[in-house]
Every structure is written in C-alpha cells, then in structure tokens.
Design an enzyme around this catalytic site. Sequence first.
Site, short mmCIF file in Angstrom:
data_model
loop_
_atom_site.label_atom_id
_atom_site.label_comp_id
_atom_site.label_asym_id
_atom_site.label_seq_id
_atom_site.Cartn_x
_atom_site.Cartn_y
_atom_site.Cartn_z
N ASP A 35 9.60 35.02 40.02
CA ASP A 35 10.01 36.40 40.20
C ASP A 35 11.15 36.71 39.23
O ASP A 35 11.03 36.40 38.04
CB ASP A 35 10.40 36.65 41.67
N TYR B 95 17.04 45.70 39.92
CA TYR B 95 15.79 46.27 39.41
C TYR B 95 16.09 47.37 38.40
O TYR B 95 15.44 47.47 37.35
CB TYR B 95 14.96 46.82 40.57
N HIS C 97 3.18 34.11 46.24
CA HIS C 97 4.36 34.41 45.44
C HIS C 97 5.58 33.58 45.84
O HIS C 97 6.40 33.22 45.00
CB HIS C 97 4.69 35.90 45.58
#
Length: 385
Positions: free
Chosen positions: A178, A308, A359
């Site tokens: 990630d 982000y 994930h």
Amino acid sequence: MTIERFQIQVSDEILNDLQYRINHIRWPDQLENADWERGTELNYLKSLVSYWRDHYDWRAQEAKLNRFSQFRCKIDGIDVHFVHERGKGPDPLPLILTHGWPDSSLRYQKIIPLLTDPASHGGNPEDSFDVIVPSLPGFGFSSRPKHPRVNNFRVAEMWAKLMTEKLGYSKFAAAGGDMGSGVTRYLAANHPERLYGIHLTDIGIIRDLIASSDQGTLSEEEWQYKNKASAWMAQEGGYMSIQSTRPQTLAYGLSDSPVGLAGWITEKFRSWSDCNGDLAQKFSEDELLTHIMVYWVTNTIGSTAHMYYDNAHSLPPIGYIEVPTGLALFPADILLPPKEWAMRNLNVTRWTSMPRGGHFTALEEPELFADDIRAFFRPFRTKSW
C-alpha cells in the site's frame, strides 16, 4: 539523536469517552434487502459495535502490543514511533517494514516473531532479521505533521535517516505494501547504495497506464489492467477521491464518531481482503477493533487522510528502480500489476504468485508472507547455505 523507549498507555479519560459515545449512537436507515453494495452493512456494524461496547478489552490488546520493543525518536520535526525487535539468529539482516492505509504498524505484528526468530517457527536461524516497523507520520503513535507535503517521498527520506543515523545500520533491507510500497520504492530510487533489496506486495495504482489512450503502445495485459483499473476507480475509489481532495472535511465526522470511523475502515477490510465477503474468515472482531482503536485513541484518521492529499499533489517522479526487487502478489489484492510493466520499471529478481490472500498480506497470510521475505533476501546475506 535521542531514542526513547515507548509504551502504549491510553488514558482512562479517552476510553471512558469512547464508551459514552458507543452507548449513545444515532444509527442511519438502510434500504430493504440492501447488502454491502452501498457501503458498510447496518446489521453487521451493529453487531461489531455491540461486541465493542460489551466485550472488547482494549487493556488486554494494549498489553499484547506492548510485548514488542517500541521506541520514539524525532526525525525532521516529527516524532516517529517504531517497533525494533532484534533477530535471534547468528547474523540478522536489518529489515524495515512499512504499512499503509487503513491499517497501521499492526499490519506486521503476526510476522515479527516469524522473521526475528525463525528457528522457533520451524525455520532456519540463519534467516533471522532485525525487524523495524515504524508508524507512518500521522498514523498511530507517530506524531501528526503540522505542515503539508509529508508524502511517500519525504517519508522515504525519514526512513533512511531512521535506519542509518538513528539505528546505525549502514545497509538494510526494506519491504512494504500500500503506501508502504511507495515509500519503499522511493527508498530504493533515492538510496540504492543503502539497500540490499526491496520486497513489495503491490505497486499501487499505475496511473500512467490508466491515462494512456494509445492501445498500440500497451500489451494486452496492460490494456486489460487499464480497463480494470478504470472500472475499479469508478466503483471503489470514492474514499480515495475524498481523501485526496477534501481530507479536512472528512476528518470532522470520523474524528467525532467512533461508529463512523468503524464503518469507514471495516468496509475496506472486507472489500480488499480474501474473505469472500465474510470478514470472520480472515479477521477476528478483536483484530478489527484493535485496528480501529489505534486510529480512535490517537485521533489520527484526519492526518492519515491528509497523506492521500499530499501523495496526490506533491509526489515527484520515481524513475526506474535498480535495486533488486521481489514481488509477492496475493490474488485478492487490489489491481495486480501487469508483469511487463513491472519488468520495465523495476529490477524484478523474484516474482511470486501467492495461492491465496488479499491486500492485508501479513495479517491474512503471515506464513506465506514471511516465507517469501526469507527466500527473497537469503542471497543478500553475508553467509551462504
């Protein structure tokens, strides 16, 4: 240069406030016969919150986490929290593991003993690692940045300082998934002389492929990736759009409502794991709630969303990675990369297609993950066997 020992000690005031909030919930409606297609399913979340209110024991989980050797030190004005567990083999290889969102350094808690003490888990003691697991800035028990532009590139520079200046390793290994994949690739791009190799479980969303409009320049696999990624962004990427554009607006609600926070995070654990729609197949209620609690007790959902934004607005190009790279790809992960693209952009020396997992790799399949880490880094050790 000061490194201070750290123990997690959440105040009773924070826990009492949480208990009050989950005793006074205003639940939304849900359409009849609705499942998870519109977001976190109401009955599931009510059940999880009921367990949270009546049975979950943060103090027990806190004690488990405090069994690891934890520290904090200041790097570039940010207090960085990290686990540092020494290997129990004859020549441990230093390894820094970087997590992503919506998890935390807890992503790697199951594999720390597998990597530091392989002999106690059926492995070879010569495969041991010194394991360093930092919390990203603004995540968990690292401090929240006060200024913008704390992105994957800047974190990679911080990690280089952590490993060399703070911990004294002249050369080390790195792995991540990630956001941790991006940080690890920037480490490799900017400090190749410091790294034996890097190990990744994903390479993120490949935006240049999504943006490409000339089918003739793409292989069939790359074109399929472009179409799949575009569809995924349209159907699943709403969280990314808001966190990359309006993180502050989102932070008000999720910082104030533990149930809102639980709904936001839990939906991603279900969507991105290899659980076939049933979270209980991969995660216990305690595991899910402890991840949520790390965000709640530190009030860091806002600062994690800001990363982000900074990644979307201030990342420099990364270029070709010359450092030897291992890719371990789990079938239920988000947007598996085309092999041709990976080979053109990374010095891939090991490519593993895992039989299962999603994930949250090290949480879902710790043995598979640890075995691949050991195998990839084995040739880089000073001894051979």
